[in-house]
Design a protein around this motif. Structure first.
Motif, PDB file in Angstrom:
ATOM      1  N   ASP A 282       0.862  -1.184   0.000  1.00 54.75           N
ATOM      2  CA  ASP A 282       0.000   0.000   0.000  1.00 54.75           C
ATOM      3  C   ASP A 282       0.897   1.231   0.000  1.00 54.75           C
ATOM      4  O   ASP A 282       1.487   1.581   1.022  1.00 54.75           O
ATOM      5  N   LEU A 283       0.997   1.878  -1.137  1.00 51.46           N
ATOM      6  CA  LEU A 283       1.878   3.039  -1.256  1.00 51.46           C
ATOM      7  C   LEU A 283       1.168   4.357  -1.007  1.00 51.46           C
ATOM      8  O   LEU A 283       1.794   5.408  -1.008  1.00 51.46           O
ATOM      9  N   ASP A 284      -0.137   4.308  -0.774  1.00 48.07           N
ATOM     10  CA  ASP A 284      -0.874   5.542  -0.551  1.00 48.07           C
ATOM     11  C   ASP A 284      -0.832   5.984   0.907  1.00 48.07           C
ATOM     12  O   ASP A 284      -0.939   7.171   1.198  1.00 48.07           O
ATOM     13  N   ASN A 285      -0.699   5.048   1.815  1.00 47.79           N
ATOM     14  CA  ASN A 285      -0.693   5.379   3.244  1.00 47.79           C
ATOM     15  C   ASN A 285       0.730   5.309   3.763  1.00 47.79           C
ATOM     16  O   ASN A 285       1.250   4.238   4.047  1.00 47.79           O
TER      17      ASN A 285
END
Length: 135
Positions: free
Chosen positions: A115-118
């Protein structure tokens, strides 16, 4: 008032004028007609020749830098854990963080699953007295 002649003034060649002066005058006279052949081509050839001449010098620079790297003795290598007890190969102590297991395709999908968004930006701790960039 007399009119000016259309002929250009040329000095008479005397014994005092050297070969260099005559060649220079001839070069300056021919330059407006053939600028690339008399100026551009010699310039480009000097640049290409210089690159070939500087290649060994650059290689020598990096070779000297590589020679400065100190080779470790067996005792130092054992202390640092770079060689095993028999003196060959890597030490068993040395554990890489993570090995790539499987194929490139599996590794690609494993990285895509993250998960690269968080994410949270954290500041690195500085030594005492070192500026941290804050105003």
């Amino acid at each position: 008032m007399p009119t000016f002649q259309s002929k250009t003034f040329r000095r008479t060649t005397t014994a005092s004028s050297s070969l260099g002066e005559r060649l220079g005058a001839l070069y300056r006279a021919k330059l407006p007609r053939h600028p690339f052949i008399l100026f551009g081509l010699p310039f480009i050839s000097v640049m290409v020749a210089a690159s070939f001449a500087l290649t060994p010098a650059t290689a020598l620079r990096y070779e000297r830098y590589d020679r400065k790297v100190q080779q470790l003795s067996q005792e130092e290598a054992m202390e640092l854990g770079l060689k095993g007890p028999d003196g060959e190969g890597e030490s068993i102590k040395r554990n890489p963080r993570r090995r790539v297991v499987g194929s490139e395709r599996e590794e690609y999908y494993r990285l895509m699953a993250k998960d690269l968004d968080n994410w949270e930006q954290k500041r690195v701790q500085r030594f005492k007295g070192e500026p941290d960039g804050r105003l």
